[in-house]
Scaffold this motif. Structure first.
Motif, short mmCIF file in Angstrom:
data_model
loop_
_atom_site.label_atom_id
_atom_site.label_comp_id
_atom_site.label_asym_id
_atom_site.label_seq_id
_atom_site.Cartn_x
_atom_site.Cartn_y
_atom_site.Cartn_z
N THR A 1 6.10 -15.32 -9.87
CA THR A 1 6.12 -14.37 -8.77
C THR A 1 7.16 -13.28 -9.01
OG1 THR A 1 7.71 -15.73 -7.60
CG2 THR A 1 5.41 -16.05 -7.02
N ILE A 2 6.87 -12.12 -8.47
CA ILE A 2 7.77 -10.98 -8.58
C ILE A 2 7.91 -10.35 -7.20
CG2 ILE A 2 8.20 -8.74 -9.68
CD1 ILE A 2 6.33 -9.57 -11.92
N ARG A 3 9.13 -10.00 -6.83
CA ARG A 3 9.36 -9.22 -5.62
C ARG A 3 10.22 -8.03 -5.98
NH1 ARG A 3 5.92 -11.46 -4.28
NH2 ARG A 3 5.41 -12.83 -2.54
N VAL A 4 9.78 -6.86 -5.58
CA VAL A 4 10.58 -5.66 -5.78
C VAL A 4 10.74 -5.01 -4.42
CG1 VAL A 4 10.79 -3.48 -7.01
CG2 VAL A 4 9.55 -5.36 -8.06
N LEU A 5 11.97 -4.85 -3.97
CA LEU A 5 12.25 -4.32 -2.63
C LEU A 5 11.47 -5.12 -1.58
CD1 LEU A 5 11.90 -0.56 -3.67
CD2 LEU A 5 14.05 -1.70 -3.08
N GLY A 6 11.31 -6.40 -1.85
CA GLY A 6 10.60 -7.26 -0.91
C GLY A 6 9.08 -7.18 -1.01
N LEU A 7 8.56 -6.35 -1.93
CA LEU A 7 7.11 -6.16 -2.05
C LEU A 7 6.56 -6.91 -3.26
CD1 LEU A 7 7.08 -2.31 -1.46
CD2 LEU A 7 6.31 -4.03 0.18
N ASP A 8 5.27 -7.27 -3.17
CA ASP A 8 4.58 -7.88 -4.30
C ASP A 8 3.96 -6.75 -5.13
OD1 ASP A 8 2.63 -8.89 -5.97
OD2 ASP A 8 2.04 -10.49 -4.58
N PRO A 9 4.39 -6.59 -6.39
CA PRO A 9 3.92 -5.44 -7.17
C PRO A 9 2.41 -5.41 -7.38
CG PRO A 9 5.73 -6.54 -8.29
CD PRO A 9 5.34 -7.42 -7.13
N VAL A 10 1.74 -6.54 -7.31
CA VAL A 10 0.29 -6.52 -7.49
C VAL A 10 -0.39 -6.15 -6.18
CG1 VAL A 10 -1.75 -7.88 -8.03
CG2 VAL A 10 0.33 -8.16 -9.40
N ARG A 11 -0.04 -6.88 -5.13
CA ARG A 11 -0.72 -6.69 -3.85
C ARG A 11 -0.32 -5.36 -3.19
NH1 ARG A 11 1.30 -10.95 -0.33
NH2 ARG A 11 2.73 -9.28 0.20
N ASP A 12 0.97 -5.04 -3.25
CA ASP A 12 1.48 -3.86 -2.52
C ASP A 12 1.77 -2.69 -3.45
OD1 ASP A 12 1.60 -5.72 -0.38
OD2 ASP A 12 3.60 -6.32 -1.05
N VAL A 13 0.97 -2.58 -4.53
CA VAL A 13 1.34 -1.63 -5.58
C VAL A 13 1.49 -0.20 -5.05
CG1 VAL A 13 -1.05 -1.29 -6.38
CG2 VAL A 13 0.85 -0.83 -7.92
N TYR A 14 0.60 0.23 -4.15
CA TYR A 14 0.68 1.61 -3.69
C TYR A 14 1.92 1.85 -2.83
CZ TYR A 14 -3.99 2.24 -5.56
OH TYR A 14 -5.06 2.32 -6.41
N GLN A 15 2.26 0.84 -2.02
CA GLN A 15 3.47 0.94 -1.22
C GLN A 15 4.70 1.00 -2.13
OE1 GLN A 15 2.57 -2.32 1.52
NE2 GLN A 15 4.37 -1.60 2.67
N LEU A 16 4.65 0.14 -3.17
CA LEU A 16 5.79 0.06 -4.08
C LEU A 16 5.98 1.38 -4.83
CD1 LEU A 16 7.98 -1.73 -5.34
CD2 LEU A 16 6.33 -2.39 -7.07
N GLN A 17 4.86 1.96 -5.29
CA GLN A 17 4.95 3.18 -6.09
C GLN A 17 5.61 4.33 -5.34
OE1 GLN A 17 0.90 3.41 -7.31
NE2 GLN A 17 1.29 2.56 -9.33
N GLU A 18 5.54 4.30 -4.01
CA GLU A 18 6.22 5.34 -3.23
C GLU A 18 7.73 5.21 -3.34
OE1 GLU A 18 5.03 7.80 -1.28
OE2 GLU A 18 2.89 7.36 -1.40
N ARG A 19 8.20 3.99 -3.62
CA ARG A 19 9.65 3.75 -3.53
C ARG A 19 10.34 3.56 -4.88
NH1 ARG A 19 10.19 -0.94 0.82
NH2 ARG A 19 12.41 -0.54 0.46
N ILE A 20 9.55 3.57 -5.96
CA ILE A 20 10.16 3.43 -7.28
C ILE A 20 9.87 4.64 -8.14
CG2 ILE A 20 10.01 0.90 -7.23
CD1 ILE A 20 7.64 1.11 -9.17
N GLY A 21 10.67 4.81 -9.19
CA GLY A 21 10.45 5.87 -10.16
C GLY A 21 10.28 5.22 -11.51
N VAL A 22 9.32 5.71 -12.30
CA VAL A 22 8.98 5.03 -13.54
C VAL A 22 8.99 6.00 -14.71
CG1 VAL A 22 7.10 3.88 -14.75
CG2 VAL A 22 7.59 3.28 -12.38
N GLN A 23 9.61 5.59 -15.80
CA GLN A 23 9.48 6.32 -17.06
C GLN A 23 8.91 5.32 -18.04
OE1 GLN A 23 12.02 5.59 -19.73
NE2 GLN A 23 10.73 6.71 -21.15
N LEU A 24 7.76 5.66 -18.65
CA LEU A 24 7.09 4.71 -19.53
C LEU A 24 7.41 5.01 -20.98
CD1 LEU A 24 3.54 4.80 -17.95
CD2 LEU A 24 5.22 3.00 -17.67
N GLN A 25 7.36 3.95 -21.79
CA GLN A 25 7.56 4.13 -23.21
C GLN A 25 6.37 4.91 -23.79
OE1 GLN A 25 7.91 0.35 -25.05
NE2 GLN A 25 8.35 1.16 -27.06
N GLN A 26 6.65 5.83 -24.68
CA GLN A 26 5.61 6.59 -25.38
C GLN A 26 4.63 7.29 -24.46
OE1 GLN A 26 4.04 3.41 -27.68
NE2 GLN A 26 5.44 3.73 -29.37
N ALA A 27 5.09 7.73 -23.32
CA ALA A 27 4.18 8.43 -22.42
C ALA A 27 4.05 9.88 -22.87
CB ALA A 27 4.69 8.37 -20.99
#
Lengths: 306, 252
Positions: A61-87
């Motif tokens: 299991t994973i919790r980020v800011l109390g959210l489940d990254p699979v189930r709540d992915v759209y909610q989570l994406q509003e609150r995180i910033g991502v830099q991907l490798q080789q993007a």
């Protein structure tokens, strides 16, 4: 103790027969820079992408800011910033256009684009096409895009790979700036120097398993207690005096240059005390401490570059 | 939740980016127009519009319909190529790590391609006035709408191709291999009734067949009501292909 910003417990991810991540657990706390370090293929990116919600772990299991990254992915994406490798971005997208597009994607009123470009030293490049940017400029743009929604947690995957040392140092400064604004940073790197200089805590990962997690200096103390003092003296009684230093392992000398190897945190103090008590005059004094690199070697039996 | 946030911004951006790529813009807009003009100069236009000989060789509105389908195909191929380049370059993955939804990304590209088709179409009508004496009975506006519907439906086949091609290098040839034979089977050159039953059955499930029937009918001045079945066929093809590609689509 507050609830960790990121909680990962027992995740496993396989690609066919390859076990990429095997029973990984870790916590990342509010406001720290946390580094996941290990060689290429160790499972760093897979772990991070599971936390970001881009991949779905097979177990755990994973919790980020109390959210489940699979189930709540759209909610989570509003609150995180991502830099991907080789993007990459579209070759002919202009810097300001990328910032403008990203800004339009988030519900939250985003950080001011121009101000971000200013802070990241890209303001003069705002009309340049993505394809014309240097490696360092591209990475700075990706950092800008990761910060556009004023995120609570920022993910940086192999941020400085392929950059020259100067650009790398500039990026480190930027990452410290992110922390100074109260954000949590989760990064991966295979550069031990980067982890040591930048991270508050690191997790060492290899073959998909976490080997140890702690502050870099504590990992060094725990796994590599060796301390070495290099000095130069013409004092003939010195060797005799040195032999009485507690925890001394070996003394080697090359003319007046002497190398004292010992172990434990107190060793260097003991050497200094010995010099002062015996009034030994030294013309050179230098300590060599083990680094994370040595810790990695000790824990895995091979260098991270192998 | 069906959110299309960022769609206007992304669409506008993709149009600008498309126009900055000189080869892409040239290839997709001007080459079909040029082909059309050359064919016209060679006198094909007069043959195709002379109603008596038409049935034997091409079917009504043969050349305009064929060229329109080529425009549609080139738009679809361009979509397939862009999606696979974006995938290979990690652009899709980067976009996916934002609140941008998959349907928004695809919609933006579909809108760009439809606009492209409309622009090419308009240019052709303007350029072809001299050679293709379309009589007042040809409803150009309806024909343009019919072409957009056809393109939209064929684009959904493009989604499937874009979903499964392994690299951008394969995108164009695989796409062409899927699209061009469909024109051959569409009944444009040879009437469907003269196909063997097996081939006729295949033609029946291909959207290109409905596209040809619709475009020819509208060109002849027949009403939309008479071609409701074609529009329905194109719509069903779109739904089926889109739902298949939603299952097999890969972001990286």
């Amino acid at each position: 103790m507050t609830v960790p910003v990121i909680q990962v417990s027992g995740i496993r991810k396989t690609y066919g027969k390859l076990v990429a991540v095997d029973d990984v657990s870790l916590d990342v706390h509010d406001g720290e820079i946390f580094g996941l370090i290990g060689p290429n293929g160790a499972g760093k990116t897979t772990t991070m992408e599971c936390v970001e919600g881009i991949r779905r772990p097979d177990h755990g299991t994973i919790r980020v800011l109390g959210l489940d990254p699979v189930r709540d992915v759209y909610q989570l994406q509003e609150r995180i910033g991502v830099q991907l490798q080789q993007a990459q971005l579209q070759k002919r997208i202009k810097v300001w256009e990328a910032v403008h597009l990203w800004a339009s994607l988030y519900r939250k009123k985003p950080a001011v684009g121009n101000q971000l470009l200013e802070q990241l030293g890209l303001i003069e490049k705002r009309n340049a096409w993505f394809m014309t940017l240097s490696g360092g400029q591209k990475q700075r743009l990706f950092i800008a895009l990761a910060l556009i929604n004023d995120p609570e947690v920022v993910f940086l995957d192999e941020l400085t790979t392929g950059l020259d040392p100067q650009a790398r140092r500039a990026i480190w400064e930027l990452v410290r700036g992110i922390r100074a604004r109260g954000k949590t940073v989760f990064l991966t790197t295979h550069l031990m120097e980067e982890a040591e200089k930048l991270c508050d805590r690191v997790a060492i990962i290899e073959y998909g398993k976490i080997i140890d997690i702690d502050r870099p200096e504590r990992l060094v103390v725990r796994h590599c207690p060796e301390r070495t003092v290099l000095l130069a003296t013409t004092d003939e009684n010195a060797r005799e005096a040195f032999a009485r230093i507690p925890n001394l392992v070996s003394v080697t000398s090359d003319d007046e240059r002497i190398t004292l190897a010992g172990s434990g945190d107190a060793f260097i103090t003991d050497v200094i005390q010995c010099l002062s008590e015996n009034k030994i005059h030294v013309t050179e004094f230098r300590t060599v401490l083990p680094t994370l690199e040595d810790v990695f070697l000790r824990l895995t039996g091979h260098s991270i570059r192998d | 939740m069906l959110s299309l946030r960022g769609l206007p911004e992304l669409t506008w951006l993709e149009i600008k980016i498309f126009l900055r790529e000189p080869m892409g813009a040239l290839g997709t807009i001007f080459i079909p127009v040029l082909t059309f003009l050359i064919l016209g100069r060679m006198g094909v236009g007069r043959i195709a519009n002379a109603s008596q000989s038409v049935g034997a060789l091409f079917g009504a509105g043969g050349v305009p319909v064929l060229v329109s389908l080529l425009i549609a195909n080139s738009a679809v191929l361009s979509l397939v190529t862009i999606i696979s380049i974006y995938r290979e370059g990690g652009i899709l993955k980067r976009l996916r790590a934002t609140p941008l939804r998959p349907q928004t990304i695809l919609s933006a590209h579909v809108i760009v391609k439809l606009l492209l088709t409309a622009v090419t179409m308009t240019l052709m009508v303007l350029a072809g006035k001299r050679y293709y004496t379309a009589g007042p009975e040809v409803p150009l506006f309806s024909f343009a709408i019919a072409l957009l519907i056809a393109t939209w439906s064929i684009l959904s086949i493009g989604f499937i191709v874009a979903s499964i091609v392994p690299t951008a290098r394969f995108a164009q040839p695989v796409g062409a291999l899927v699209l061009y034979p469909m024109i051959g089977l569409s009944g444009l050159f040879v009437p469907l009734t003269s196909f063997p039953p097996g081939m006729r059955a295949v033609a029946k499930v291909l959207p290109m067949t409905y596209a040809v029937s619709l475009l020819q009918g509208i060109w002849r001045g027949e009403g939309w009501m008479a071609h409701g079945g074609d529009v329905l066929g194109l719509f069903v093809a779109f739904l089926v292909c889109t739902s298949i590609s939603a299952r097999v689509f890969r972001w990286e």
